[in-house]
Enzyme design. Structure first.
Site, short mmCIF file in Angstrom:
data_model
loop_
_atom_site.label_atom_id
_atom_site.label_comp_id
_atom_site.label_asym_id
_atom_site.label_seq_id
_atom_site.Cartn_x
_atom_site.Cartn_y
_atom_site.Cartn_z
N ASP A 140 0.86 -1.26 0.19
CA ASP A 140 0.12 -0.04 -0.01
C ASP A 140 0.75 1.39 0.06
OD1 ASP A 140 -2.46 1.35 0.11
OD2 ASP A 140 -2.24 1.81 2.20
N SER B 203 -7.65 5.38 0.07
CA SER B 203 -7.79 4.25 -0.35
C SER B 203 -9.30 3.75 -0.13
CB SER B 203 -7.01 3.25 0.02
OG SER B 203 -5.56 3.58 -0.08
N GLN C 82 -5.96 -1.77 -6.57
CA GLN C 82 -6.58 -0.57 -5.43
C GLN C 82 -7.37 0.42 -6.30
OE1 GLN C 82 -4.40 2.41 -3.03
NE2 GLN C 82 -4.40 0.62 -1.50
#
Length: 327
Positions: A241, A262, A312
């Site tokens: 991430d 996110s 993502q």
């Protein structure tokens, strides 16, 4: 939304002198990875109920999404047998995380089959979920159906500068604007448990649009060693991430960012790897629009094996000039 494993099943929160189950002691002079000893170490409270604490909080003062995903996978891995490996996870960030209080992880043993097992994890703060996660585990199986993309050809990490070294280089510029100098010093002051070496470092002050692709070598700081593969998957979930969503901003560097978080995060684990060894993180953004950006990522082992695939989507809001339409 969030700006996004302890040790796997069978291990408790290790102390500084402990070794994860199935692992090896650190070599003399090596430090155990803080990702294992602190960040991804959960406190068991009851059957399938765990508490996680925070190590690094971004300048946004929200919880780092990779930490929540990694800890959720830790919790899921504690609720499966030793002989299965994580093969995928799918998460939604539903509320911003509060860095001032711990996170509770509630695990539901959704299904245990002969080949595949599914665990559902809910991360909770203040009585409300901040993340919901489904993780799937598989018994090892052989198949003649195998293929993968080819790893990009890039300079090895030994020939590249770390992110910290690049920042120090920028800080030596006497013409650097003070607000950028303050921002870079703030980044340097953070103890991020991930080492990063950009393959093609961006010029920090340049606002020219770039292709929505970036490559960098990544690894966990410190030593993890040979151990249950589920632990390395949990560490990779944390690493994946970091700087991921920013790929979608590269063609739009002329727009100051007001808000970026996110919305979801997915991962597929393809082959064994060591999260404390250098891996090439290939990131690209095929689409952005409607105040959202989509990014895809691939983590490559140094020998060219595709180890992990990531995806993502996130919210991206930027400052617009009066002439631009509001989305």
């Amino acid at each position: 939304p969030s700006t996004s494993s302890p040790p796997p099943h069978g291990t408790e929160s290790p102390g500084s002198g402990d070794v994860p189950e199935g692992g090896q002691p650190a070599a003399p002079g090596d430090l155990r990875s803080v990702l294992v000893t602190s960040v991804l170490s959960l406190e068991p409270l009851d059957l399938d109920l765990f508490r996680g604490r925070h190590y690094w909080v971004p300048v946004t003062r929200r919880l780092f999404g990779g930490q929540i995903v990694g800890q959720a996978l830790v919790a899921a891995a504690k609720a499966v047998s030793e002989d299965v490996h994580a093969h995928s996870l799918h998460c939604y960030f539903v509320r911003a995380g509060d860095p001032t209080v711990p996170v509770l992880y509630q695990v539901e043993r959704t299904r245990t089959g002969k080949s595949f097992s599914v665990r559902s994890v809910k991360a909770v703060q203040h009585g409300k979920p901040i993340l919901i996660c489904q993780a799937s585990f598989q018994q090892s199986q052989e198949s003649p159906v195998q293929h993968q993309f080819t790893m990009p050809t890039v300079l090895p990490p030994e020939e590249l500068r770390t992110q910290e070294e690049l920042i120090q280089k920028y800080l030596q510029d006497p013409n650097l604007v003070e607000k950028y100098r303050l921002g870079l010093n703030k980044i340097l002051a953070q103890e991020v448990p991930v080492e990063i070496k950009p393959v093609n470092p961006l010029e920090i002050l340049c606002q020219l649009p770039q292709e929505p692709k970036q490559l960098f070598w990544v690894r966990a700081r410190g030593y993890i060693g040979e151990c249950d593969m589920k632990l390395h998957c949990c560490v990779a979930a944390y690493i994946s991430d970091y700087a991921f969503l920013g790929t979608a901003l590269l063609p739009h560097r002329q727009h100051p960012v007001k808000f970026m978080v996110s919305l979801d995060h997915s991962m597929w684990f393809h082959a064994p790897f060591r999260a404390d060894h250098w891996m090439l993180y290939e990131c690209e953004s095929p689409w952005a629009g409607g105040c959202r950006g989509l990014v895809h990522g691939r983590l490559w082992r140094r020998d060219g094996v595709l180890a992990v695939t990531c995806a993502q989507e996130g919210v991206i809001r930027v400052e617009q000039s009066p002439a631009e339409s509001k989305l």
